[in-house]
Design an enzyme around this catalytic site. Structure first.
Site, mmCIF file in Angstrom:
data_model
loop_
_atom_site.group_PDB
_atom_site.id
_atom_site.type_symbol
_atom_site.label_atom_id
_atom_site.label_comp_id
_atom_site.label_asym_id
_atom_site.label_seq_id
_atom_site.Cartn_x
_atom_site.Cartn_y
_atom_site.Cartn_z
ATOM 1 N N LEU A 135 4.321 -6.975 0.410
ATOM 2 C CA LEU A 135 3.976 -6.547 -0.947
ATOM 3 C C LEU A 135 2.473 -6.335 -1.136
ATOM 4 O O LEU A 135 2.043 -5.937 -2.216
ATOM 5 C CB LEU A 135 4.452 -7.592 -1.967
ATOM 6 C CG LEU A 135 5.959 -7.828 -2.062
ATOM 7 C CD1 LEU A 135 6.247 -8.927 -3.080
ATOM 8 C CD2 LEU A 135 6.688 -6.550 -2.445
ATOM 9 N N SER A 136 1.679 -6.597 -0.109
ATOM 10 C CA SER A 136 0.225 -6.587 -0.270
ATOM 11 C C SER A 136 -0.390 -5.210 -0.053
ATOM 12 O O SER A 136 -0.267 -4.633 1.031
ATOM 13 C CB SER A 136 -0.416 -7.559 0.713
ATOM 14 O OG SER A 136 -1.817 -7.381 0.749
#
Length: 199
Positions: free
Chosen positions: A11-12
């Site tokens: 998700l980064s």
């Protein structure tokens, strides 16, 4: 031979902006990599951090400026507000873990493909079809998306505990086998210099 444990979340945006520079650095220095996807939202409260939605507005304002700058610097497309974010990071993380255990493909390419799907292609990386597409593109058996679920779940949970125990507090986070730590895609140059004996 030196080794790096790479802690990250799919998700980064910063893990996305790392591209495949870690793999390039590792290749130049003969360094091996263990990929350790983890639940970043569970990591933050245990290590003094906060989820983006809970951060002070000044921090979020800076993030809104910094991400486009870093994307431009890296020459990479970035959708600052992807259509499917945040989403469930577990299925893609399980697939990465299963692929690492199975071997036979390009793990760095798989990780980057998943991150790119989220941050540049507006795809939902929680969907089986998206994960399968990423697996196939990186040379892995598409069935790993399903077959690695149980083992993936156990490793995903243990990666979090391992990260907390080793002082990881964000992502991407790189720890060499001699204990040297590097946090953030903007520290990959320092990791390279360290491995070159210049830092």
């Amino acid at each position: 031979m030196a080794h790096v444990d790479y802690y990250f979340t799919v998700l980064s945006p910063y893990a996305y902006l790392a591209g495949q520079r870690l793999e390039d650095i590792a290749g130049r220095h003969g360094v091996t990599i263990t990929y350790k996807p983890l639940d970043i939202m569970a990591l933050f409260p245990r290590t003094g951090g906060a989820a983006p939605k809970d951060r002070h507005p000044s921090r979020m304002e800076y993030r809104a400026q910094e991400l486009p700058r870093q994307a431009k610097k890296a020459g990479m497309p970035l959708n600052f507000k992807p259509a499917h974010w945040p989403t469930n990071a577990a299925p893609a993380s399980y697939a990465i873990i299963a692929a690492q255990n199975a071997g036979g493909g390009d793990l760095g390419a798989l990780v980057h493909s998943v991150l790119r799907a989220c941050w540049a292609e507006d795809k939902d990386i929680a969907e089986d079809a998206v994960i399968t597409e990423c697996l196939k593109a990186a040379g892995f058996a598409p069935g790993l998306a399903m077959s690695g679920m149980l083992e993936g779940a156990e490793t995903y949970a243990s990666n979090l505990e391992d990260a907390v125990g080793r002082g990881v507090f964000g992502a991407p986070f790189y720890i060499l086998d001699d204990g040297q730590k590097f946090w953030g895609q903007d520290r990959l140059e320092d990791l390279d210099l360290y491995l070159s004996g210049k830092l």
